[in-house]
Design a protein around this motif. Structure first.
Motif, mmCIF file in Angstrom:
data_model
loop_
_atom_site.group_PDB
_atom_site.id
_atom_site.type_symbol
_atom_site.label_atom_id
_atom_site.label_comp_id
_atom_site.label_asym_id
_atom_site.label_seq_id
_atom_site.Cartn_x
_atom_site.Cartn_y
_atom_site.Cartn_z
ATOM 1 N N LYS A 181 0.839 -1.208 0.000
ATOM 2 C CA LYS A 181 0.000 0.000 0.000
ATOM 3 C C LYS A 181 0.868 1.251 0.000
ATOM 4 C CE LYS A 181 -4.560 0.841 0.509
ATOM 5 N NZ LYS A 181 -4.671 1.992 -0.395
ATOM 6 N N VAL A 182 0.750 2.044 -1.059
ATOM 7 C CA VAL A 182 1.447 3.328 -1.138
ATOM 8 C C VAL A 182 0.632 4.376 -0.385
ATOM 9 C CG1 VAL A 182 2.196 5.163 -2.703
ATOM 10 C CG2 VAL A 182 2.555 2.760 -3.329
ATOM 11 N N CYS A 190 0.629 13.944 8.869
ATOM 12 C CA CYS A 190 -0.438 13.219 8.158
ATOM 13 C C CYS A 190 0.076 11.870 7.673
ATOM 14 C CB CYS A 190 -0.937 14.039 6.968
ATOM 15 S SG CYS A 190 -1.875 15.524 7.385
ATOM 16 N N LEU A 191 1.292 11.859 7.152
ATOM 17 C CA LEU A 191 1.871 10.610 6.654
ATOM 18 C C LEU A 191 2.016 9.590 7.780
ATOM 19 C CD1 LEU A 191 3.134 8.905 4.433
ATOM 20 C CD2 LEU A 191 5.324 10.041 4.890
ATOM 21 N N GLN A 192 2.478 10.044 8.939
ATOM 22 C CA GLN A 192 2.633 9.137 10.074
ATOM 23 C C GLN A 192 1.296 8.492 10.450
ATOM 24 O OE1 GLN A 192 4.326 11.543 13.176
ATOM 25 N NE2 GLN A 192 6.290 11.820 12.131
ATOM 26 N N VAL A 193 0.247 9.304 10.467
ATOM 27 C CA VAL A 193 -1.076 8.778 10.812
ATOM 28 C C VAL A 193 -1.573 7.843 9.711
ATOM 29 C CG1 VAL A 193 -3.469 9.382 11.315
ATOM 30 C CG2 VAL A 193 -1.616 10.821 12.196
ATOM 31 N N VAL A 195 0.178 6.012 7.604
ATOM 32 C CA VAL A 195 0.902 4.740 7.680
ATOM 33 C C VAL A 195 0.310 3.871 8.780
ATOM 34 C CG1 VAL A 195 3.122 3.693 8.287
ATOM 35 C CG2 VAL A 195 3.044 5.602 6.662
ATOM 36 N N GLU A 196 -0.004 4.476 9.915
ATOM 37 C CA GLU A 196 -0.579 3.719 11.032
ATOM 38 C C GLU A 196 -1.959 3.171 10.662
ATOM 39 O OE1 GLU A 196 0.524 1.919 14.228
ATOM 40 O OE2 GLU A 196 1.692 3.684 13.621
ATOM 41 N N VAL A 205 3.427 -1.403 3.894
ATOM 42 C CA VAL A 205 3.035 -0.033 3.580
ATOM 43 C C VAL A 205 4.251 0.695 3.023
ATOM 44 C CG1 VAL A 205 2.191 2.145 4.526
ATOM 45 C CG2 VAL A 205 1.238 -0.010 5.345
ATOM 46 N N VAL A 206 4.044 1.417 1.922
ATOM 47 C CA VAL A 206 5.136 2.116 1.229
ATOM 48 C C VAL A 206 4.892 3.624 1.340
ATOM 49 C CG1 VAL A 206 6.389 2.385 -0.934
ATOM 50 C CG2 VAL A 206 5.299 0.182 -0.387
ATOM 51 N N PRO A 207 5.535 4.302 2.288
ATOM 52 C CA PRO A 207 5.330 5.749 2.423
ATOM 53 C C PRO A 207 6.084 6.523 1.337
ATOM 54 C CG PRO A 207 6.899 4.967 4.072
ATOM 55 C CD PRO A 207 6.417 3.758 3.346
#
Length: 436
Positions: A181-182, A190-193, A195-196, A205-207
């Protein structure tokens, strides 16, 4: 605790309520996955019949079993048409359609309308994720301003991410949990949330650095396929003129252990992604003064394939001293790909319309689509006919458009007066088979 700390903790301990807007081919698998992991899930859809069916434990998608929906219900899932339920959700995942309009321009009205519907119920300590395929910039240009106009601050109060869907209906190897999942966020928080949100239910998960990067990633994936399929479709036409079997060529080339990936020709492109997504980028590229000639050329080739199939059929009928006008034609397979019931953008439907417009009497057989569904752009009042020797023999020609495994290919070959094979099922030469 900060808002991000609160929502991350809820996601980790599975006390978060997950809201999924749009309960189709993308949203419903997410419902099943989040439910089986232990989250309470609320599904929202504008289709009352769909909602009623799901609440009764009935799946309207063939590859999603009724048993899995019933299990989700037993774990607390419920469906509704009431958008006010968003207020009770800690995460809201948007899985709504993004089609093209009649000018082949992006139609993000479903995304915008959904955002307008949920806006009154947004609150702090929520994460909003858009999964619909769209052009780079949609999340920041369309969603973010609508969220912040009421005073909520993205990245501080509420968290906005884009994570493109990667569902492949009917794929027995990969499912929601095993497809990486990208995720891109409007801010690093926002990215941290985000990813969680997804790491609880997705194995990998691919940030990425931004929502625009995630949006472009989805487009590249599907444009890569569209361009390569366009190439092999053009190669098919050239090979046909030269009397060469393109499927034999592809199989031989695929023995090279490096530098080659096999793509196979067909009657055109189908599904919600590959025929549509390239045009999202071509439209956005014009804003930057770029003309995407390569992508558009592939689109032209792929869009022309139904007409190519019809022309090959007409040639075959002519050899039998028959006209297409007045002939009875059976189309085998109207789903866009094998072994599914998904009709979105199916090239089979385009073939059927061209045949009808030229005066043919059209029927179809598809074990996955017993009755032709109501579609926005296409209309046939037909039901799937039985695949029997007597039925096959009664048609002037049979067009194999989608090669479902449930078809009896020996029966088809032995009883068709004229058979147009668009999928390479019949590799040997047969007097009654036209390879298209």
């Amino acid at each position: 605790m900060t808002s991000e700390a609160v929502i991350i903790e809820r996601l980790k301990n599975k006390s978060a309520v997950i809201g999924i807007v749009g309960l189709g081919y993308v949203g419903l698998p997410l419902v099943i996955r989040y439910s089986e992991i232990g989250y309470k899930v609320v599904g929202i859809d504008i289709n009352q019949d769909k909602v009623d069916g799901l609440n009764q434990g009935i799946s309207d998608i063939e590859h999603i079993s009724t048993e899995s929906v019933q299990t989700a219900l037993s774990q607390g899932f419920r469906a509704t048409v009431d958008f006010s339920e968003v207020e009770s959700c800690d995460a809201v995942i948007l899985c709504v359609p993004t089609p093209l309009n009649k000018y082949r321009e992006p139609d993000v009205s479903f995304v915008i309308d959904t955002m307008e519907s949920i806006y009154p119920y947004l609150r702090s300590q929520q994460v909003i994720s858009l999964e619909s395929t769209t052009y780079p910039g949609t999340t920041e240009e369309e969603l973010l301003p609508r969220i912040e106009c009421g005073g909520l601050k993205v990245g501080k109060d509420l968290f906005l991410v884009y994570s493109p869907e990667r569902e492949d209906p009917g794929n027995a190897i990969y499912d929601t949990a095993t497809i990486p999942k990208v995720v891109g966020g409007s801010t690093t928080t926002c990215l941290q949330v985000g990813v969680e949100l997804y790491k609880q239910v997705i194995n990998q998960v691919v940030p990425v650095s931004s929502t625009q990067t995630a949006e472009m990633t989805k487009l590249l994936e599907n444009i890569h396929r569209a361009v390569n399929i366009g190439l092999v479709n053009e190669m098919k036409i050239i090979s046909d003129k030269m009397g060469i079997d393109i499927f034999e060529v592809i199989d031989a080339a695929a023995t090279k252990p490096f530098g080659f990936t096999p793509y196979y020709p067909g009657p055109g492109l189908g599904g919600h992604c590959i025929p549509i997504d390239p045009f999202y980028l071509t439209w956005k590229a014009r804003e930057y003064g770029v003309h995407t000639r390569f992508i558009e050329l592939a689109g032209e080739v792929n869009a022309s394939m139904p007409e190519w199939v019809v022309s090959k059929l007409m040639d075959g009928l002519n050899e039998q001293k028959k006209s297409l006008n007045g002939s009875s034609i059976l189309v085998l397979g109207i789903a866009y790909k094998k072994n599914v019931d998904d009709m979105r953008e199916s090239p089979s439907v385009e073939i059927m319309e061209q045949l009808r417009d030229k005066g043919a009497h059209v029927s179809y057989c598809d074990p996955h689509v017993p009755e032709f569904p109501i579609m926005r752009s296409h209309r046939f009042e037909l039901k799937s006919v039985d695949l029997t020797a007597q039925n096959l023999a009664g048609y002037d020609a049979v067009v194999l458009a989608t090669d479902h495994d449930k078809f009896d290919y020996s029966l088809i070959l032995d009883n068709s007066q004229l058979l147009v094979d668009t999928r390479g099922r019949y590799r040997e030469s047969y007097a009654t088979v036209i390879k298209a």
